[in-house]
Design a protein around this motif. Structure first.
Motif, PDB file in Angstrom:
ATOM      1  N   UNK A  57      26.270   2.524 -26.407  1.00 44.80           N
ATOM      2  CA  UNK A  57      25.196   2.527 -25.570  1.00 44.80           C
ATOM      3  C   UNK A  57      25.400   3.177 -24.172  1.00 44.80           C
ATOM      4  N   UNK A  58      24.511   3.888 -23.754  1.00 46.87           N
ATOM      5  CA  UNK A  58      24.578   4.371 -22.290  1.00 46.87           C
ATOM      6  C   UNK A  58      23.224   3.884 -21.638  1.00 46.87           C
ATOM      7  N   UNK A  86      20.878  -5.451 -25.797  1.00 44.78           N
ATOM      8  CA  UNK A  86      22.124  -4.836 -26.503  1.00 44.78           C
ATOM      9  C   UNK A  86      22.343  -5.734 -27.732  1.00 44.78           C
ATOM     10  N   UNK A  87      22.764  -5.422 -28.816  1.00 44.44           N
ATOM     11  CA  UNK A  87      23.317  -6.197 -30.064  1.00 44.44           C
ATOM     12  C   UNK A  87      24.595  -6.716 -29.541  1.00 44.44           C
ATOM     13  N   UNK A  97      28.820  -1.090 -24.194  1.00 50.70           N
ATOM     14  CA  UNK A  97      27.816  -0.464 -23.102  1.00 50.70           C
ATOM     15  C   UNK A  97      28.398   0.232 -22.059  1.00 50.70           C
ATOM     16  N   UNK A  98      28.034   1.405 -21.598  1.00 54.61           N
ATOM     17  CA  UNK A  98      28.302   1.893 -20.388  1.00 54.61           C
ATOM     18  C   UNK A  98      27.035   2.039 -19.678  1.00 54.61           C
ATOM     19  N   UNK A 139      29.354  -8.975 -24.908  1.00 55.74           N
ATOM     20  CA  UNK A 139      29.299  -7.434 -24.800  1.00 55.74           C
ATOM     21  C   UNK A 139      30.512  -6.839 -23.991  1.00 55.74           C
ATOM     22  N   UNK A 140      30.829  -5.856 -24.308  1.00 61.38           N
ATOM     23  CA  UNK A 140      31.990  -4.976 -23.726  1.00 61.38           C
ATOM     24  C   UNK A 140      31.256  -3.984 -22.908  1.00 61.38           C
ATOM     25  N   UNK A 141      31.216  -4.106 -21.570  1.00 59.60           N
ATOM     26  CA  UNK A 141      30.448  -3.605 -20.713  1.00 59.60           C
ATOM     27  C   UNK A 141      31.492  -2.755 -19.529  1.00 59.60           C
ATOM     28  N   UNK A 142      31.360  -1.205 -19.395  1.00 56.10           N
ATOM     29  CA  UNK A 142      31.870  -0.490 -18.719  1.00 56.10           C
ATOM     30  C   UNK A 142      30.945  -0.025 -17.440  1.00 56.10           C
ATOM     31  N   UNK A 143      31.231  -0.326 -16.244  1.00 51.99           N
ATOM     32  CA  UNK A 143      30.549  -0.450 -15.107  1.00 51.99           C
ATOM     33  C   UNK A 143      31.104   1.243 -14.492  1.00 51.99           C
TER      34      UNK A 143
END
Length: 759
Positions: free
Chosen positions: A61-62, A72-73, A78-79, A102-106
């Motif tokens: 997801x973006x 979010x699932x 997630x970006x 969640x694996x989040x990329x800031x």
């Protein structure tokens, strides 16, 4: 027919590859959840990052909205392109990351990272990896430059790092930098010396410079007429429609991610942020994708095409053809990259004339386009190739006059008048009337009046020539003080021109409206004059663009109506804009049109109380007129001195005011051929008032009395000027009173507009 696309080199740069591999490894190892910061993020690098991650994480997801993390699932990638305004929410709701694994990329720029560290310290503390975003140009820019190089087309570069973009797209390219504001002959030579290299033309900040650049490229031997070969024009502002001049706009600015998401979601897209990133946030690509979705294209098909490597505009083109929709054209670089040639605007015909070395026609075209400086260059070339050519001499004279070089015009026109019969050359009359009125060439005015009288004696057919004759006859009646007769002629001319051209949207109609507005202004019908001038300005701006001397003339005339309606602020803005245009078009401040604008602006400043600035402009105006006009336009110099005297008087500089008036008075007497003219009388009265204030009582009284007698005989005893001077007239040296100087603006001076050619 659409040609096959060129094969772009789409391999990521080493820095990009290293970042993508590191992220893929972090995401694999962080299945229970992880927070990664990509710092110093640049929007133009997001598309390549998402495309690389989508290979192993097709459902990523973006988002730009942090609250979407709550939906979010579990285990999603997630970006997040964060907003500092959401720092509080992120700080409080940070447990969501752990609860949902969640694996989040800031993807955060430096300013946002700093704001999050300060306002969301607990959330920021959870960051386990910090990576830095590599530098590099936006991919669509690279594709555009490469396509332009392969097809030999030129481009207009709006903003961004051109050196970086060219180094990535064409590392072996050679560019020669030239300035579009350089003298035209020097510009031509610089382009000719480039010998096939890319031309990087700087300071192309309006259509004026862009058009001149086109001319120089053709004259220097670059490809003509459809496209301009290997040139990149650089300017401060985007100019829509450059495709009509053979240059394609390369927009180096991605569409904002939030906007792209909104537009795709409105068309029914799911995962709009990811799709926008895969389309590199390019305006053309996003808008075309919206049209495809609205036409019923399944999103899965659109996602597959967007996920593939390479130029998204090029990839979407076959889908457009299959679904019967038109791709976006004329924005960004899509025209260039899908092999559609730009359309050539037929208005710009000088290039064909240049290519065929038809210098007289090209010079006339440059005059019509508002570039007298280049017109002089081409007219001189015509004379050099054919000595004694009267058409070339006449064209050179008109170009020199438009460019303010009146001293050189006199010699050219003497040759023309010596070898031409005016009464047989209506076109010559039309072209030279404005010049003759400005420089008062000895004997020329009389010949002109005779020629116009002969034409007027015949029945005038409803034609363009008839309208020109009506306009010139109106000018003669204005000079004779017959405003009513002039108004009738100009109303007839305006109606005739509208019928001839079938529309009011024509530059000749605009010129006739401007003439009529001057007469109405002189008759005191200011609102109606303003209405006509606003109409003329709309027409001329539409036809000629923002940078044209006729636009400047209309701005100046319109400013006078605003000033008469007590809108000094609006008048000042228009006059300053007119000066900007004139200085750019003429390339010098030494032009009579510039002097006129300075004079009007000084009067506005005087009314606003900015006396030092007003004095500075009037002295500058006087210097210009003295240098370029000398004794050939004494009425202008007299007006400058009179206005300067009023400013000096307001500053308490009686000596300076006296000097200016004493210098202006004999000039004004020569203009009117007599000392018994109302305007001369008013100036005598003003000088008398100054002399009285300086203690020169006897001469001051004499001048005031003589002025009063002249006004009484010429204007009558009940005229306001007669009564004003009469009330303050000293009866004896012992009864002197303070006298208020007056200013009078004659009809002839009010109607002056030399830099607005008869057209």
């Amino acid at each position: 027919m659409v040609l096959p696309p060129s094969a772009p080199d789409d391999a990521p740069a080493p820095a990009d590859r290293a970042l993508h591999e590191r992220l893929r490894l972090i995401l694999r190892l962080g299945e229970a959840g992880v927070l990664v910061l990509i710092d110093q993020a640049r929007p133009e690098r997001l598309g390549s990052l998402v495309r690389a991650l989508a290979v192993s994480e097709p459902d990523l997801f973006v988002h730009t909205d942090a609250t979407q993390l709550a939906r979010a699932p579990k285990g999603a990638v997630v970006v997040l392109v964060p907003d500092a305004a959401q720092a509080g929410w992120l700080n409080v709701e940070r447990p969501i990351l752990a609860e949902r694994a969640l694996r989040v990329i800031l993807f955060s720029d430096a300013a946002t990272s700093t704001a999050l560290a300060r306002k969301a310290p607990d959330f920021f503390h959870w960051i386990s990896h910090r990576l830095e975003c590599p530098r590099g140009p936006w991919p669509p820019v690279i594709w555009g430059i490469r396509a332009a190089d392969e097809r030999g087309w030129g481009m207009f570069w709006q903003e961004g790092d051109l050196d970086e973009a060219f180094a990535a797209a064409l590392p072996a390219s050679t560019r020669v930098r030239v300035s579009a504001t350089a003298p035209y002959p020097a510009l031509v030579e610089a382009i000719r010396a480039a010998d096939g290299a890319w031309i990087e033309a700087c300071e192309v900040d309006s259509f004026f410079e862009l058009r001149r650049l086109r001319w120089a490229l053709v004259e220097a031997g670059r490809r003509e007429p459809l496209v301009t070969e290997r040139v990149v024009a650089r300017g401060r502002a985007a100019m829509s429609g450059t495709g009509s001049m053979g240059l394609l706009e390369v927009d180096s600015r991605p569409m904002p991610l939030a906007q792209a998401i909104r537009e795709l979601e409105a068309a029914g897209a799911e995962g709009a942020g990811r799709l926008a990133a895969l389309l590199d946030f390019e305006c053309d690509a996003v808008t075309t994708a919206v049209r495809l979705l609205e036409a019923g294209l399944p999103q899965a098909r659109l996602d597959d095409v967007a996920r593939a490597a390479g130029d998204p505009v090029q990839r979407l083109w076959p889908l457009c053809s299959a679904h019967g929709i038109s791709p976006v054209r004329g924005v960004g670089t899509s025209l260039l990259r899908i092999n559609i040639a730009p359309r050539r605007d037929l208005r710009f015909s000088c290039e064909q004339l240049i290519a065929e070395r038809r210098w007289i026609g090209a010079a006339r075209g440059a005059i019509a386009d508002g570039d007298p400086i280049v017109a002089v260059h081409w007219a001189q070339r015509a004379l050099a190739e054919e000595r004694g050519n009267m058409d070339a001499a006449r064209t050179l004279g008109v170009a020199l006059a438009d460019g303010g070089q009146l001293g050189r015009v006199r010699e050219i026109l003497r040759e023309v008048f010596a070898e031409s019969e005016l009464k047989e050359h209506a076109e010559l009359v039309d072209e030279l009337v404005g010049v003759i009125q400005s420089i008062d060439l000895s004997g020329a005015r009389k010949q002109l009046e005779e020629a116009l009288t002969l034409v007027d004696d015949h029945d005038v057919e409803p034609s363009l020539e008839g309208a020109n004759v009506l306009r010139e006859l109106a000018q003669l009646q204005i000079a004779a003080g017959n405003l009513t007769g002039a108004r009738t002629k100009l109303e007839e001319a305006s109606s005739l021109l509208t019928r001839t051209h079938g529309t009011e949207e024509h530059p000749r109609v605009a010129a006739s409206l401007r003439d009529l507005a001057r007469v109405l202004f002189a008759q005191g019908e200011v609102p109606r004059a303003r209405e006509l001038l606003e109409q003329a300005l709309r027409i001329e701006t539409k036809v000629h663009g923002d940078w044209h001397p006729r636009v400047a003339a209309s701005l100046r005339e319109l400013a006078r109506t605003l000033f008469a309606q007590s809108d000094s602020r609006g008048a000042r803005e228009l006059l300053e804009r007119a000066l900007q245009i004139q200085l750019r078009v003429y390339g010098t401040g030494e032009h009579p049109g510039v002097a006129d604008s300075l004079h009007h602006l000084a009067r506005v400043l005087f009314a606003q109380g900015e006396l030092p600035y007003a004095r500075q402009l009037l002295e500058q105006e006087l210097s210009i007129r003295t240098k370029i006009e000398g004794a050939n336009a004494p009425e202008d110099i007299s007006a400058s001195l009179e206005s300067l005297s009023m400013v000096l008087l307001s500053q308490g500089n009686l000596g300076g005011a006296r000097e200016a008036l004493e210098r202006a008075l004999p000039i004004l007497e020569r203009v009117h051929g007599t000392a018994g003219h109302p305007e001369v009388a008013v100036m005598e009265g003003n000088l008398g008032a100054v002399l009285l204030a300086l203690g020169e009582t006897e001469r001051g009284i004499a001048l005031r009395r003589r002025a009063h007698e002249t006004l009484r005989s010429q204007l009558g005893p009940d005229h306001p000027l007669t009564r004003d001077i009469g009330r303050s007239l000293p009866r004896s040296a012992s009864q002197t009173e303070a006298a208020e100087p007056h200013a009078i603006e004659t009809t002839e001076r009010m109607l002056r507009a030399r830099d607005a050619p008869s057209s």
